[in-house]
Design an enzyme around this catalytic site. Structure first.
Site, PDB file in Angstrom:
ATOM      1  CB  THR A  36      -4.166  12.542  -6.200  1.00  0.00           C
ATOM      2  OG1 THR A  36      -3.453  13.769  -6.214  1.00  0.00           O
ATOM      3  CG2 THR A  36      -5.630  12.794  -6.512  1.00  0.00           C
ATOM      4  CE1 TYR A  37      -5.267   4.079  -7.354  1.00  0.00           C
ATOM      5  CE2 TYR A  37      -3.759   3.558  -5.569  1.00  0.00           C
ATOM      6  CZ  TYR A  37      -4.697   3.163  -6.500  1.00  0.00           C
ATOM      7  OH  TYR A  37      -5.066   1.840  -6.561  1.00  0.00           O
ATOM      8  CB  CYS A  38      -2.626   7.383  -1.075  1.00  0.00           C
ATOM      9  SG  CYS A  38      -1.227   6.430  -1.710  1.00  0.00           S
TER      10      CYS A  38
END
Length: 242
Positions: free
Chosen positions: A125-127
């Site tokens: 999700t962060y990427c």
């Protein structure tokens, strides 16, 4: 030092007060306004108050905590809505600029328009959120071409931040050792952000991706104008932006 009026917009009052005290040692014209990027109502209320009180907005810097647990909504949608609501003031203050802080980890994921808010594996999700920051920057630059507002995506480097606070003591110790050895200080991480905010050299790279105070190469999938436009349209629907 440049005599700027600085407004720190964030949720955490204690952290904001600390930042205000530090900045006031160099510039007394700094204040805190509360906004929660995870709450669309909070963003709208902040934007309304800002537009009522502030007559200029020369530089908008969007940055969320580098926390793998931060959702796509905070890292991208919150900034997307905030920027669009403040665009009238950016245009009136032209020449002005908007800077999105992103991360080189964008290269490990592509956007999935079937599930943009994917939240099963936090790192994934962060990427994706960091890729979204880049795509948003590019589409905003295209949308505002010739209107006196420029946009840049900045990878500040891997910074010694406090994202590890919620984790166990052992994990924090291990990560702190790694950060001490390989990560840069917050001051060093701010160099490229400030460079993009004040340097005329970046103007020819509107919509560009910067690291180490210079434009950097992006993976091909991160430079797809069709994907950037599709993300913009999906984001408009998700935040109910007319």
């Amino acid at each position: 030092l440049r005599g700027a009026r600085v407004i720190i917009a964030c949720r955490g009052e204690e952290k904001a007060r600390k930042a205000v005290r530090e900045i006031r040692s160099h510039n007394m014209n700094v204040l805190h306004m509360e906004v929660d990027l995870a709450n669309m109502r909070s963003i709208r209320e902040f934007s309304k108050t800002f537009l009522q009180k502030e007559k200029r907005l020369d530089i908008l810097i969007n940055n969320a905590d580098d926390d793998f647990s931060m959702c796509f909504g905070v890292n991208h949608l919150g900034h997307f809505l905030l920027t669009n609501l403040l665009l009238p003031r950016l245009k009136e203050s032209s020449p002005s600029s908007m800077i999105n802080l992103t991360c080189s980890s964008y290269k490990y994921q592509k956007l999935d328009f079937q599930d943009l808010n994917y939240n099963l594996f936090p790192f994934v999700t962060y990427c994706r959120s960091k890729l979204a920051n880049i795509c948003f920057t590019q589409e905003l630059a295209r949308t505002l071409e010739g209107k006196g507002v420029t946009a840049y995506a900045v990878h500040p480097g891997y910074v010694q931040s406090n994202w590890i606070c919620p984790y166990s003591v052992l994990f924090r110790i291990l990560v702190q050792v790694v950060m001490f050895m390989f990560f840069v200080s917050c001051e060093a991480g701010a160099h490229t952000v400030v460079y993009c905010a004040v340097s005329d050299e970046v103007l020819e790279h509107n919509g560009g991706y910067f690291t180490d105070c210079q434009p950097a190469h992006l993976r091909a999938f991160a430079s797809d104008s069709g994907v950037a436009r599709k993300l913009w349209e999906a984001s408009e629907r998700l935040v109910k932006l007319a």
